[in-house]
Write a protein that holds these residues in place. Structure first.
Motif, PDB file in Angstrom:
ATOM      1  N   ASN A   9       0.837  -1.206   0.000  1.00 50.82           N
ATOM      2  CA  ASN A   9       0.000   0.000   0.000  1.00 50.82           C
ATOM      3  C   ASN A   9       0.866   1.248   0.000  1.00 50.82           C
ATOM      4  N   ASN A  10       1.344   1.636  -1.186  1.00 51.92           N
ATOM      5  CA  ASN A  10       2.150   2.842  -1.343  1.00 51.92           C
ATOM      6  C   ASN A  10       1.331   3.891  -2.093  1.00 51.92           C
ATOM      7  N   SER A  11       1.863   5.103  -2.160  1.00 47.63           N
ATOM      8  CA  SER A  11       1.173   6.176  -2.882  1.00 47.63           C
ATOM      9  C   SER A  11       1.096   5.868  -4.374  1.00 47.63           C
ATOM     10  N   ILE A  12      -0.008   6.287  -4.994  1.00 43.97           N
ATOM     11  CA  ILE A  12      -0.143   6.220  -6.446  1.00 43.97           C
ATOM     12  C   ILE A  12       0.266   7.578  -7.009  1.00 43.97           C
ATOM     13  N   VAL A  69     -15.455  -4.903 -23.022  1.00 45.44           N
ATOM     14  CA  VAL A  69     -14.787  -6.112 -23.497  1.00 45.44           C
ATOM     15  C   VAL A  69     -13.323  -5.783 -23.795  1.00 45.44           C
ATOM     16  N   GLY A  70     -12.411  -6.556 -23.193  1.00 45.72           N
ATOM     17  CA  GLY A  70     -10.988  -6.367 -23.456  1.00 45.72           C
ATOM     18  C   GLY A  70     -10.331  -5.271 -22.637  1.00 45.72           C
ATOM     19  N   GLN A  71     -11.061  -4.707 -21.671  1.00 47.29           N
ATOM     20  CA  GLN A  71     -10.489  -3.611 -20.873  1.00 47.29           C
ATOM     21  C   GLN A  71      -9.340  -4.134 -19.996  1.00 47.29           C
ATOM     22  N   LEU A  72      -8.157  -3.543 -20.171  1.00 48.67           N
ATOM     23  CA  LEU A  72      -7.018  -3.859 -19.312  1.00 48.67           C
ATOM     24  C   LEU A  72      -7.000  -2.896 -18.136  1.00 48.67           C
ATOM     25  N   ASN A  73      -6.629  -3.407 -16.953  1.00 47.79           N
ATOM     26  CA  ASN A  73      -6.705  -2.523 -15.792  1.00 47.79           C
ATOM     27  C   ASN A  73      -5.468  -2.512 -14.911  1.00 47.79           C
ATOM     28  N   TRP A  74      -4.462  -3.325 -15.233  1.00 44.26           N
ATOM     29  CA  TRP A  74      -3.337  -3.418 -14.303  1.00 44.26           C
ATOM     30  C   TRP A  74      -2.145  -4.040 -15.010  1.00 44.26           C
ATOM     31  N   PHE A  75      -1.030  -3.334 -15.025  1.00 48.54           N
ATOM     32  CA  PHE A  75       0.217  -3.848 -15.586  1.00 48.54           C
ATOM     33  C   PHE A  75       1.232  -3.996 -14.446  1.00 48.54           C
ATOM     34  N   GLN A  76       1.933  -5.135 -14.407  1.00 49.68           N
ATOM     35  CA  GLN A  76       2.945  -5.370 -13.381  1.00 49.68           C
ATOM     36  C   GLN A  76       4.309  -5.603 -14.022  1.00 49.68           C
ATOM     37  N   TYR A  77       5.316  -4.911 -13.480  1.00 51.17           N
ATOM     38  CA  TYR A  77       6.706  -5.106 -13.878  1.00 51.17           C
ATOM     39  C   TYR A  77       7.474  -5.432 -12.603  1.00 51.17           C
ATOM     40  N   LEU A  78       8.019  -6.643 -12.511  1.00 60.30           N
ATOM     41  CA  LEU A  78       8.636  -7.125 -11.281  1.00 60.30           C
ATOM     42  C   LEU A  78      10.102  -7.456 -11.520  1.00 60.30           C
ATOM     43  N   ILE A  79      10.947  -7.054 -10.571  1.00 59.10           N
ATOM     44  CA  ILE A  79      12.299  -7.588 -10.493  1.00 59.10           C
ATOM     45  C   ILE A  79      12.357  -8.379  -9.194  1.00 59.10           C
ATOM     46  N   ILE A  80      12.729  -9.656  -9.298  1.00 57.88           N
ATOM     47  CA  ILE A  80      12.548 -10.615  -8.213  1.00 57.88           C
ATOM     48  C   ILE A  80      13.904 -11.159  -7.774  1.00 57.88           C
ATOM     49  N   TYR A 207      -1.038   5.854 -17.033  1.00 58.47           N
ATOM     50  CA  TYR A 207      -1.226   7.186 -16.456  1.00 58.47           C
ATOM     51  C   TYR A 207      -0.767   7.268 -15.002  1.00 58.47           C
ATOM     52  N   GLY A 208      -0.608   6.112 -14.329  1.00 61.80           N
ATOM     53  CA  GLY A 208      -0.270   6.136 -12.913  1.00 61.80           C
ATOM     54  C   GLY A 208       0.416   4.850 -12.491  1.00 61.80           C
ATOM     55  N   PHE A 209       1.013   4.872 -11.291  1.00 64.00           N
ATOM     56  CA  PHE A 209       1.719   3.691 -10.801  1.00 64.00           C
ATOM     57  C   PHE A 209       1.942   3.810  -9.294  1.00 64.00           C
ATOM     58  N   GLN A 210       2.256   2.673  -8.688  1.00 64.41           N
ATOM     59  CA  GLN A 210       2.831   2.645  -7.350  1.00 64.41           C
ATOM     60  C   GLN A 210       3.929   1.603  -7.336  1.00 64.41           C
ATOM     61  N   ALA A 211       4.988   1.865  -6.555  1.00 64.52           N
ATOM     62  CA  ALA A 211       6.101   0.934  -6.412  1.00 64.52           C
ATOM     63  C   ALA A 211       6.027   0.304  -5.032  1.00 64.52           C
ATOM     64  N   ARG A 252     -10.793  -0.039 -11.538  1.00 69.61           N
ATOM     65  CA  ARG A 252     -10.183  -0.242 -10.215  1.00 69.61           C
ATOM     66  C   ARG A 252      -8.660  -0.280 -10.310  1.00 69.61           C
ATOM     67  N   GLN A 253      -8.007   0.422  -9.400  1.00 69.96           N
ATOM     68  CA  GLN A 253      -6.537   0.421  -9.324  1.00 69.96           C
ATOM     69  C   GLN A 253      -6.124  -0.702  -8.379  1.00 69.96           C
ATOM     70  N   THR A 254      -5.855  -1.860  -8.964  1.00 70.93           N
ATOM     71  CA  THR A 254      -5.625  -3.068  -8.184  1.00 70.93           C
ATOM     72  C   THR A 254      -4.274  -3.011  -7.479  1.00 70.93           C
ATOM     73  N   PRO A 255      -4.232  -3.311  -6.182  1.00 69.19           N
ATOM     74  CA  PRO A 255      -2.940  -3.432  -5.504  1.00 69.19           C
ATOM     75  C   PRO A 255      -2.350  -4.815  -5.725  1.00 69.19           C
ATOM     76  N   THR A 256      -1.072  -4.949  -5.492  1.00 71.81           N
ATOM     77  CA  THR A 256      -0.436  -6.251  -5.637  1.00 71.81           C
ATOM     78  C   THR A 256      -0.904  -7.195  -4.538  1.00 71.81           C
ATOM     79  N   GLY A 257      -0.860  -8.481  -4.822  1.00 71.01           N
ATOM     80  CA  GLY A 257      -1.230  -9.481  -3.841  1.00 71.01           C
ATOM     81  C   GLY A 257      -0.117  -9.832  -2.879  1.00 71.01           C
ATOM     82  N   GLU A 258       1.128  -9.403  -3.192  1.00 70.56           N
ATOM     83  CA  GLU A 258       2.254  -9.671  -2.306  1.00 70.56           C
ATOM     84  C   GLU A 258       2.351  -8.564  -1.259  1.00 70.56           C
TER      85      GLU A 258
END
Length: 530
Positions: A9-12, A69-80, A207-211, A252-258
């Motif tokens: 739960n970080n700032s967007i 139909v086809g609406q994308l709502n969340w992109f994730q870029y992870l370095i693990i 348009y937006g992100f949180q890390a 909806r601005q989905t938060p990560t599950g981790e």
């Protein structure tokens, strides 16, 4: 400076709802990032596409009623960082319903496209509809010595964009303190998987992100150490925290599950092409015991650096009944802190007395039979002394002597209450018996002991008393398997309950473990990693 949140739960951040161009996220590590079980962690860039982001890999059958139909709502870029490797992963999500068939033991289900539908690219799912095999993954660094990232390292995620603001790829890198850079970039996505995809099928603006500095996917994560600076930059415009009144999309601005136990400070400056925030791993953690086998509440970070440097920590109350966290520093001062019950919000300390507290073998909080909060101490003559904390600088009462010596013989000595709420002093003798005394509040006037448990109490690493979240008084013990056990003293000789296990192990990793109550009147188990 305030706090932006913690864990997942970080700032967007947004640029006035405009496309973010050439976003770069950098984590400068200033204190070793160490996960207590060496499970590793991930830095996740969770970003939000413009409402115009539509994937061709969707159907009406896989779309929730009333949704596009086809609406994308969340992109994730992870370095693990996990399994002694550093890898990356990219996932583009749609909030879609799907056809399912049961997996092993009916869990998890397999997510499928509708019958007779052939997605392009192949091997995608309705929830992860853009890239083959559910996500793009690759190895950034072949192997690492451990899953620790040391101070001086830099972790970076870059998202280059085209002239329309579409994200065209991603670069992931990690730089060690010596300056060695390991990096990897995705292939051009229009030709990904060795085939020509539909034009611009995977090019979308954000348009937006949180890390978030959180667990590796599917793994637990509790940091025992870690701090750094997150820096964010774009090539055009200014980043600022998204306000509730300026949310850019109805999707909806989905938060990560981790998640993890990290804490984020506020963004500074408030607006700019480059902004930053500090990230910390709190050293003093606060847990709740829900009194359910194996259950423990996720910890709240009470305080940041410095808690492991104290010589002793314990919980108690001053003479006004105010709960305090007491700490003895290296100069022998006794400090009293108040836990406000919210992230990082611990008071400045008040000095109790004027030093000399290092001389005592035992030092702990408790109550006499009148219910007065006391600080108990055993001097080198074996006397048990009782002090009252008057809650002002240096203002502590003269000690009353409890009993007439012999208190040095015990391995454990701590304050608590039995099941009926009566204040007790608990002690473990060299036969392993748990004894219970009553301080009657008068000089030398201590009761004869009652045997609470008959043997076996010498085996524990920690032994202390407190309350669970139901307000029930408990005796807590940590065994050599790292389990935290919870007992009830029923107030009769030998009549101690069978233990309940709190959480699932790992409690021997702590340097300090004690109980107390925050200013929200919540009963807590406090812990500091070694």
């Amino acid at each position: 400076m305030g706090f932006a949140g913690g864990g997942s739960n970080n700032s967007i951040l947004v640029n006035g709802c405009k496309n973010l161009e050439n976003l770069t996220v950098t984590l400068q590590v200033t204190e070793d990032l160490i996960e207590v079980n060496n499970k590793g962690f991930s830095l996740q860039l969770n970003s939000y596409p413009q409402p115009t982001a539509i994937t061709p890999n969707s159907t009406q059958d896989t779309t929730f009623p009333g949704k596009i139909v086809g609406q994308l709502n969340w992109f994730q870029y992870l370095i693990i960082v996990a399994n002694n490797q550093v890898t990356f992963e990219i996932q583009y999500w749609a909030s879609a319903q799907s056809y399912r068939t049961a997996g092993p033991n009916n869990n998890p289900p397999e997510i499928r496209w509708p019958p007779r539908y052939t997605p392009n690219p192949a091997n995608t799912s309705p929830w992860l509809p853009v890239f083959p095999n559910s996500s793009i993954t690759g190895t950034v660094v072949g192997s690492t010595a451990s899953n620790t990232v040391v101070a001086g390292s830099v972790i970076t995620i870059k998202l280059p964009t085209d002239s329309n603001g579409n994200v065209t790829g991603a670069t992931f890198s990690i730089t060690d303190p010596g300056g060695k850079v390991q990096s990897a970039s995705t292939q051009p996505w229009k030709n990904y998987a060795g085939q020509s995809e539909p034009a611009d099928y995977a090019l979308f603006p954000i348009y937006g992100f949180q890390a978030d500095l959180v667990s590796a996917p599917g793994l637990p994560c509790t940091f025992s150490s870690g701090a750094g600076t997150l820096t964010y930059s774009i090539s055009q415009g200014a980043l600022a925290v998204q306000a509730a009144s300026t949310q850019c999309s109805s999707v909806r601005q989905t938060p990560t599950g981790e998640s993890s136990n990290t804490i984020y400070r506020e963004i500074t400056p408030a607006s700019g092409a480059t902004v930053s925030q500090s990230v910390y791993v709190p050293q003093l953690l606060s847990y709740g015991d829900p009194n359910l086998p194996g259950a423990v509440a996720n910890p709240v970070g009470v305080g940041f650096a410095g808690w492991s440097a104290f010589m002793l920590l314990f919980g108690g109350q001053n003479i006004y009944g105010q709960s305090r966290i007491y700490a003895v520093d290296g100069q022998g001062q006794l400090l009293a802190y108040a836990d406000a019950g919210t992230i990082g919000n611990v008071s400045s300390p008040v000095v109790v007395g004027f030093g000399g507290w290092l001389q005592f073998k035992f030092l702990f909080g408790g109550w006499n039979t009148d219910g007065q909060g006391r600080i108990y101490a055993v001097n080198d003559q074996g006397q048990l002394l009782s002090y009252g904390d008057a809650a002002s600088i240096g203002n502590v009462s003269s000690p009353a002597i409890v009993g007439f010596g012999g208190w040095l013989q015990f391995k454990f000595l701590f304050g608590g209450r039995n099941a009926t709420g009566q204040g007790r002093i608990y002690a473990v003798n060299d036969q392993g018996q748990l004894l219970c005394y009553t301080d009657n509040g008068n000089t030398g006037n201590v009761s004869a002991p009652v045997i609470v448990g008959f043997d076996g109490w010498l085996q524990f690493k920690f032994l202390f008393a407190g309350k669970n979240q139901l307000g029930q008084d408990r005796i807590y013990a940590v065994n050599d398997q790292g389990q935290l056990l919870s007992y009830t003293d029923n107030g009769l000789p030998g009549n101690v309950s069978a233990p309940t296990t709190v959480g699932f192990g790992g409690w021997t990793d702590f340097k300090f473990l004690f109980t107390g109550t925050n200013e929200l009147f919540q009963d807590r188990i406090y812990a500091v990693y070694a």
